[in-house]
Design a protein around this motif. Structure first.
Motif, PDB file in Angstrom:
ATOM      1  N   GLU A  78     -26.693 -23.795  27.010  1.00 44.26           N
ATOM      2  CA  GLU A  78     -25.346 -23.402  27.419  1.00 44.26           C
ATOM      3  C   GLU A  78     -25.215 -21.888  27.574  1.00 44.26           C
TER       4      GLU A  78
ATOM      5  N   HIS B 173     -21.691 -31.508  37.836  1.00 47.08           N
ATOM      6  CA  HIS B 173     -21.491 -31.084  36.452  1.00 47.08           C
ATOM      7  C   HIS B 173     -21.059 -32.273  35.608  1.00 47.08           C
TER       8      HIS B 173
ATOM      9  N   THR C 187     -20.618 -30.653  28.485  1.00 44.98           N
ATOM     10  CA  THR C 187     -21.484 -30.011  27.495  1.00 44.98           C
ATOM     11  C   THR C 187     -21.710 -30.952  26.316  1.00 44.98           C
TER      12      THR C 187
ATOM     13  N   SER D 148     -25.510 -27.702  28.557  1.00 44.51           N
ATOM     14  CA  SER D 148     -24.693 -28.170  29.670  1.00 44.51           C
ATOM     15  C   SER D 148     -25.530 -29.165  30.463  1.00 44.51           C
TER      16      SER D 148
END
Length: 244
Positions: free
Chosen positions: A214, A176, A179, A192
Motif C-alpha cells: 500500500e 481497483h 485494500t 492494495s
C-alpha cells in the motif's frame, strides 16, 4: 515477476498460461516500486532492485528471480525456470519492447502505432506476425505496468497483453478492488488489490488478483486461474529477505 507474466505464471510477468492454467502474465513479472533516491537522481545512475518469488500451482513450485532497473526508462528482467523475459517500459507502465526466450521459442515484440509486431523463432522456425489492436496501452509485465494505475483514481483500465504461450495479444481490464492486510511467510503486509480479467464476454472465464504494497507499490502476491474448469489456482508470493 505471469499467468507473471504468466496470468498464472507468465501473466504477472507476461501471461504465459493457457486458459486452463494461465496468466503467467507473469503475466509478466515487474515488481518493486518507489521513486529514485536523491543520490541516484543526482548522479543520473539507474536504480536496480532485485526480488525473489515462488510460484505454486498444485504441487509444482517454481522459483522466480526478478530485477528492475529504473532510469529514464524501466528495464525489467525475469527468470522463471528455463524462461527469460526482458521488458523495456515507459514510467507510465506502457511497454516499449518485450523479449521472451524459452526452450522452444525466442521472440521479440514492439508496437508500431496500432500494430503489435511479434517476430523471432518458434520450434526452430522463423516466426513473424503483425496484430492490429486499438489505442489501448500495451502492458507486458503486469507486476510493474499496473503500478501507475494503482496510484490513479481511474476505476478501470483496458490494455493489451501478449500471451507467452502462443504470442497472441489479448485485451484485458484491470479494476481497483480495495485494500487488505495479507499474510506471507508469517509477515503482515498492508496491500492494495487489483483484479484483472479478459474484457467483454470472456470476463467470467479467468480472473487474476494482484496485491501491491500500500505504501511502496511493491508487488507482493498473485492468485489466479480458470473460473469454470476447477483447475488449481496459480499463486505467486514474494520471498521476504531478512532486512526487508
Amino acid at each position: 515477476m505471469s499467468a507473471v507474466e504468466h496470468l498464472p505464471s507468465a501473466h504477472i510477468w507476461n501471461w504465459h498460461v493457457p486458459w486452463t492454467a494461465w496468466v503467467s502474465l507473469w503475466v509478466a513479472v515487474c515488481i518493486g516500486a518507489g521513486s529514485l533516491s536523491s543520490a541516484a537522481a543526482e548522479t543520473g545512475r539507474p536504480v536496480i532492485e532485485r526480488r525473489s518469488y515462488l510460484e505454486t500451482t498444485g504441487s509444482q513450485v517454481v522459483p522466480i528471480e526478478y530485477e528492475i532497473e529504473r532510469g529514464d526508462q524501466i528495464v525489467i528482467r525475469v527468470q522463471r525456470d528455463e524462461e527469460n523475459f526482458y521488458n523495456r517500459c515507459e514510467p507510465s507502465g506502457a511497454t516499449i519492447e518485450w523479449h521472451y526466450r524459452g526452450k522452444a521459442a525466442d521472440v521479440r515484440a514492439h508496437r508500431e502505432g496500432r500494430t503489435l509486431v511479434v517476430q523471432g523463432h518458434r520450434h526452430d522456425k522463423p516466426f513473424q506476425k503483425r496484430h492490429r489492436i486499438d489505442e489501448a496501452p500495451w502492458f507486458q509485465p503486469l507486476s510493474y505496468a499496473l503500478q501507475p494505475f494503482l496510484r490513479s483514481v481511474q476505476p478501470t483500465v483496458y490494455f493489451w497483453l501478449i500471451r507467452a504461450d502462443n504470442f497472441e495479444p489479448i485485451k484485458l481490464k484491470a479494476e481497483h478492488s480495495g485494500t487488505a492486510e495479507i499474510l506471507i511467510d508469517g509477515r503482515r503486509y498492508s496491500s492494495s488489490r487489483i483484479d484483472v480479467s479478459p474484457g467483454g464476454p470472456l470476463s467470467f472465464v479467468w480472473r487474476g488478483r494482484y496485491w501491491f504494497g500500500e505504501s511502496d507499490a511493491v508487488f507482493l502476491q498473485y492468485v489466479g486461474g480458470q473460473l469454470l474448469s476447477g483447475a488449481s489456482d496459480t499463486v505467486i508470493r514474494i520471498r521476504p529477505v531478512a532486512d526487508d
